[in-house]
Design a protein around this motif. Structure first.
Motif, PDB file in Angstrom:
ATOM      1  N   ALA A   1       0.831  -1.207   0.000  1.00  9.75           N
ATOM      2  CA  ALA A   1       0.000   0.000   0.000  1.00  9.75           C
ATOM      3  C   ALA A   1       0.864   1.256   0.000  1.00  9.75           C
ATOM      4  N   PHE A   2       1.919   1.269   0.812  1.00  6.34           N
ATOM      5  CA  PHE A   2       2.782   2.450   0.892  1.00  6.34           C
ATOM      6  C   PHE A   2       3.470   2.727  -0.445  1.00  6.34           C
ATOM      7  N   TRP A   3       4.025   1.682  -1.058  1.00  5.91           N
ATOM      8  CA  TRP A   3       4.711   1.869  -2.330  1.00  5.91           C
ATOM      9  C   TRP A   3       3.741   2.260  -3.434  1.00  5.91           C
ATOM     10  N   THR A   4       2.536   1.755  -3.379  1.00  7.47           N
ATOM     11  CA  THR A   4       1.532   2.135  -4.381  1.00  7.47           C
ATOM     12  C   THR A   4       1.210   3.620  -4.284  1.00  7.47           C
ATOM     13  N   VAL A   5       1.041   4.105  -3.049  1.00  2.00           N
ATOM     14  CA  VAL A   5       0.749   5.530  -2.841  1.00  2.00           C
ATOM     15  C   VAL A   5       1.909   6.389  -3.342  1.00  2.00           C
ATOM     16  N   LEU A   6       3.131   6.018  -2.995  1.00  5.45           N
ATOM     17  CA  LEU A   6       4.295   6.813  -3.390  1.00  5.45           C
ATOM     18  C   LEU A   6       4.529   6.773  -4.893  1.00  5.45           C
ATOM     19  N   ALA A   7       4.369   5.596  -5.487  1.00  2.00           N
ATOM     20  CA  ALA A   7       4.562   5.482  -6.937  1.00  2.00           C
ATOM     21  C   ALA A   7       3.503   6.268  -7.694  1.00  2.00           C
ATOM     22  N   SER A   8       2.254   6.198  -7.227  1.00  2.00           N
ATOM     23  CA  SER A   8       1.182   6.966  -7.869  1.00  2.00           C
ATOM     24  C   SER A   8       1.442   8.463  -7.764  1.00  2.00           C
ATOM     25  N   THR A   9       2.001   8.880  -6.636  1.00  2.00           N
ATOM     26  CA  THR A   9       2.339  10.295  -6.455  1.00  2.00           C
ATOM     27  C   THR A   9       3.383  10.742  -7.461  1.00  2.00           C
ATOM     28  N   VAL A  10       4.400   9.937  -7.662  1.00  2.00           N
ATOM     29  CA  VAL A  10       5.466  10.278  -8.617  1.00  2.00           C
ATOM     30  C   VAL A  10       4.904  10.376 -10.033  1.00  2.00           C
ATOM     31  N   LEU A  11       4.068   9.417 -10.418  1.00  2.00           N
ATOM     32  CA  LEU A  11       3.494   9.431 -11.765  1.00  2.00           C
ATOM     33  C   LEU A  11       2.590  10.642 -11.972  1.00  2.00           C
ATOM     34  N   CYS A  12       1.771  10.942 -10.974  1.00  2.00           N
ATOM     35  CA  CYS A  12       0.867  12.086 -11.068  1.00  2.00           C
ATOM     36  C   CYS A  12       1.650  13.393 -11.134  1.00  2.00           C
ATOM     37  N   ALA A  13       2.684  13.510 -10.316  1.00  2.00           N
ATOM     38  CA  ALA A  13       3.510  14.719 -10.331  1.00  2.00           C
ATOM     39  C   ALA A  13       4.200  14.890 -11.678  1.00  2.00           C
ATOM     40  N   ALA A  14       4.683  13.797 -12.258  1.00  2.00           N
ATOM     41  CA  ALA A  14       5.324  13.868 -13.572  1.00  2.00           C
ATOM     42  C   ALA A  14       4.336  14.321 -14.645  1.00  2.00           C
ATOM     43  N   TRP A  15       3.107  13.855 -14.559  1.00  2.00           N
ATOM     44  CA  TRP A  15       2.087  14.263 -15.530  1.00  2.00           C
ATOM     45  C   TRP A  15       1.767  15.746 -15.389  1.00  2.00           C
ATOM     46  N   ILE A  16       1.709  16.235 -14.166  1.00  2.00           N
ATOM     47  CA  ILE A  16       1.440  17.660 -13.931  1.00  2.00           C
ATOM     48  C   ILE A  16       2.586  18.514 -14.473  1.00  2.00           C
ATOM     49  N   VAL A  17       3.827  18.076 -14.269  1.00  2.00           N
ATOM     50  CA  VAL A  17       4.977  18.814 -14.797  1.00  2.00           C
ATOM     51  C   VAL A  17       4.891  18.903 -16.321  1.00  2.00           C
ATOM     52  N   TYR A  18       4.497  17.798 -16.956  1.00  2.00           N
ATOM     53  CA  TYR A  18       4.347  17.810 -18.412  1.00  2.00           C
ATOM     54  C   TYR A  18       3.254  18.781 -18.837  1.00  2.00           C
ATOM     55  N   GLN A  19       2.116  18.758 -18.149  1.00  2.00           N
ATOM     56  CA  GLN A  19       1.007  19.646 -18.495  1.00  2.00           C
ATOM     57  C   GLN A  19       1.383  21.113 -18.289  1.00  2.00           C
ATOM     58  N   ARG A  20       2.174  21.399 -17.271  1.00  2.00           N
ATOM     59  CA  ARG A  20       2.595  22.786 -17.074  1.00  2.00           C
ATOM     60  C   ARG A  20       3.475  23.256 -18.228  1.00  2.00           C
ATOM     61  N   GLY A  21       4.321  22.372 -18.703  1.00  2.00           N
ATOM     62  CA  GLY A  21       5.135  22.717 -19.853  1.00  2.00           C
ATOM     63  C   GLY A  21       4.278  23.043 -21.065  1.00  2.00           C
ATOM     64  N   GLN A  22       3.223  22.249 -21.278  1.00  2.00           N
ATOM     65  CA  GLN A  22       2.306  22.509 -22.389  1.00  2.00           C
ATOM     66  C   GLN A  22       1.605  23.862 -22.208  1.00  2.00           C
ATOM     67  N   LEU A  23       1.180  24.151 -20.975  1.00  2.00           N
ATOM     68  CA  LEU A  23       0.503  25.412 -20.696  1.00  2.00           C
ATOM     69  C   LEU A  23       1.418  26.608 -20.950  1.00  2.00           C
ATOM     70  N   MET A  24       2.648  26.513 -20.480  1.00  2.00           N
ATOM     71  CA  MET A  24       3.571  27.626 -20.650  1.00  2.00           C
ATOM     72  C   MET A  24       3.895  27.860 -22.127  1.00  2.00           C
ATOM     73  N   ASP A  25       3.976  26.796 -22.918  1.00  2.00           N
ATOM     74  CA  ASP A  25       4.190  26.950 -24.355  1.00  2.00           C
ATOM     75  C   ASP A  25       3.023  27.689 -25.001  1.00  2.00           C
ATOM     76  N   PHE A  26       1.806  27.324 -24.589  1.00  2.00           N
ATOM     77  CA  PHE A  26       0.625  28.005 -25.140  1.00  2.00           C
ATOM     78  C   PHE A  26       0.595  29.476 -24.750  1.00  2.00           C
ATOM     79  N   LEU A  27       0.860  29.757 -23.462  1.00  2.00           N
ATOM     80  CA  LEU A  27       0.820  31.141 -23.000  1.00  2.00           C
ATOM     81  C   LEU A  27       1.854  31.998 -23.720  1.00  2.00           C
ATOM     82  N   GLY A  28       3.031  31.421 -23.980  1.00  2.00           N
ATOM     83  CA  GLY A  28       4.059  32.161 -24.698  1.00  2.00           C
ATOM     84  C   GLY A  28       3.655  32.456 -26.130  1.00  2.00           C
ATOM     85  N   ALA A  29       3.055  31.461 -26.788  1.00  2.00           N
ATOM     86  CA  ALA A  29       2.627  31.653 -28.175  1.00  2.00           C
ATOM     87  C   ALA A  29       1.416  32.576 -28.272  1.00  2.00           C
TER      88      ALA A  29
END
Length: 364
Positions: free
Chosen positions: A63-91
């Motif tokens: 259970a602990f590793w599942t929670v931590l691994a899910s957190t890492v994956l979710c955080a990585a997805w958010i970082v990717y989405q922020r990059g997409q957002l910043m590209d749009f805002l710049g353009a």
């Protein structure tokens, strides 16, 4: 004869000397070298969990590793989405160009926010049901608690280790997601009217709010499990508890802020009212008409008038000379979250105290 025996004796002496010197050298240097190796090995050895901490981690490691691994994956997805957002805002030319005029171009990014906030708001419910409720209820149901109670470790220590490790995993996961999501949202936080910061999707997913909500949900589930002593039943009841908690929290969240009132300039009775401007991202709590005597009236009181002239007559009759707007600016969001979180942390501390004072008696 002397010639024969002398070399032999001399050879024996040399052999004895070499043996003695070698033995003394080994005795003097060998153990010290071994001690240094042992010290170095102990110094470079990675810290390992031991005792009760190791037992609790190993018992719930999936259970602990599942929670931590899910957190890492979710955080990585958010970082990717922020990059997409910043590209749009710049353009797009933000902030020189208003996001309200972006139209459908901005819809994919709003959709991304909606997707992730739906998952983040469900975290307190999921962890309360899947991590909190079975934490002790499973041990009570399958007899592990009796085995632990028969050992030399006290029930207080066992309970403290369980709660500490679980709380640590919850805090690490929720703090990480809260910080990363706030980092994603921050560039448009004060500029987009398409995002309502007062909703649970945003108010409950940044700052200390998600941490406090999740801790109370998880430890509340633990307490329910101790009382009911059945895993499945505890999970069902915890589901109801966490949903009710979020509902009550959402109902009272806006009451944590300080209302700011904006009033229009007085005009002559019967003239159409222009409402005062408020910050574009502010939460509007109430709007009212103001009479000459300072009394507040409902803004719908003249809505029955079918014409503009009829409305003017209605307002003149009521002596309406202005309007007021009660609102909460987004600048209060952080203070409101900390105030609310302090209440939730206090309730969590009460649940933990309950577990140690009364609940530990049932851990057999």
């Amino acid at each position: 004869m002397n010639t024969f025996t002398s070399p032999s004796a001399d050879g024996k002496n040399r052999t004895a000397n070499r043996t003695m010197n070698g033995t003394m050298h080994a005795t003097m240097n060998g153990p010290r070298h071994g001690a240094r190796n042992a010290t170095t090995t102990e110094a470079t050895r990675r810290p390992r969990l031991s005792g009760m901490t190791w037992l609790v981690w190993r018992q719930h490691r999936a259970a602990f590793w599942t929670v931590l691994a899910s957190t890492v994956l979710c955080a990585a997805w958010i970082v990717y989405q922020r990059g997409q957002l910043m590209d749009f805002l710049g353009a797009y030319g933000f902030p020189a160009k208003n996001l309200d005029n972006a139209g459908k171009q901005f819809d994919p990014y709003i959709s991304a926010f909606t997707t992730i906030t739906t998952g983040l708001t469900a975290i307190p419910v999921m962890l309360g049901v899947l991590l909190g409720a079975p934490l002790l209820a499973g041990d009570l149901e399958n007899g592990t608690a009796k085995l632990i109670a028969a050992q030399s470790v006290s029930r207080n220590r066992w309970l403290a280790t369980k709660l500490t490790l679980t709380g640590l995993v919850v805090v690490v996961a929720t703090v990480t997601l809260s910080v990363v999501f706030a980092w994603w949202w921050n560039p448009i936080k004060l500029h987009s009217t398409d995002i309502d910061w007062t909703t649970s999707d945003f108010f409950n997913t940044t700052g200390p709010a998600p941490v406090a909500l999740t801790l109370l949900s998880v430890f509340g589930g633990v307490a329910i499990g101790v009382v009911l002593r059945r895993t499945l039943v505890a999970m069902v009841v915890t589901l109801g508890f966490t949903v009710a908690l979020q509902t009550v929290w959402g109902h009272f969240a806006m009451s944590l802020g300080n209302i700011v009132t904006a009033t229009s300039k007085p005009i002559s009775p019967g003239t159409l009212i222009t409402f005062p401007e408020v910050p574009r991202t502010a939460y509007v709590a109430d709007t009212s008409y103001v009479t000459g005597s300072g009394k507040l009236l409902d803004v719908n009181m003249c809505s029955d008038a079918s014409t503009v002239k009829g409305m003017e007559l209605c307002m003149k009759k009521a002596d309406i000379v202005g309007a007021s707007v009660d609102y909460i600016p987004i600048s209060q969001m952080g203070g409101m979250q900390w105030f609310g979180a302090s209440i939730l942390f206090a309730l969590t501390a009460g649940v933990v105290a309950f577990l140690f004072i009364w609940g530990r008696k049932r851990l057999v």
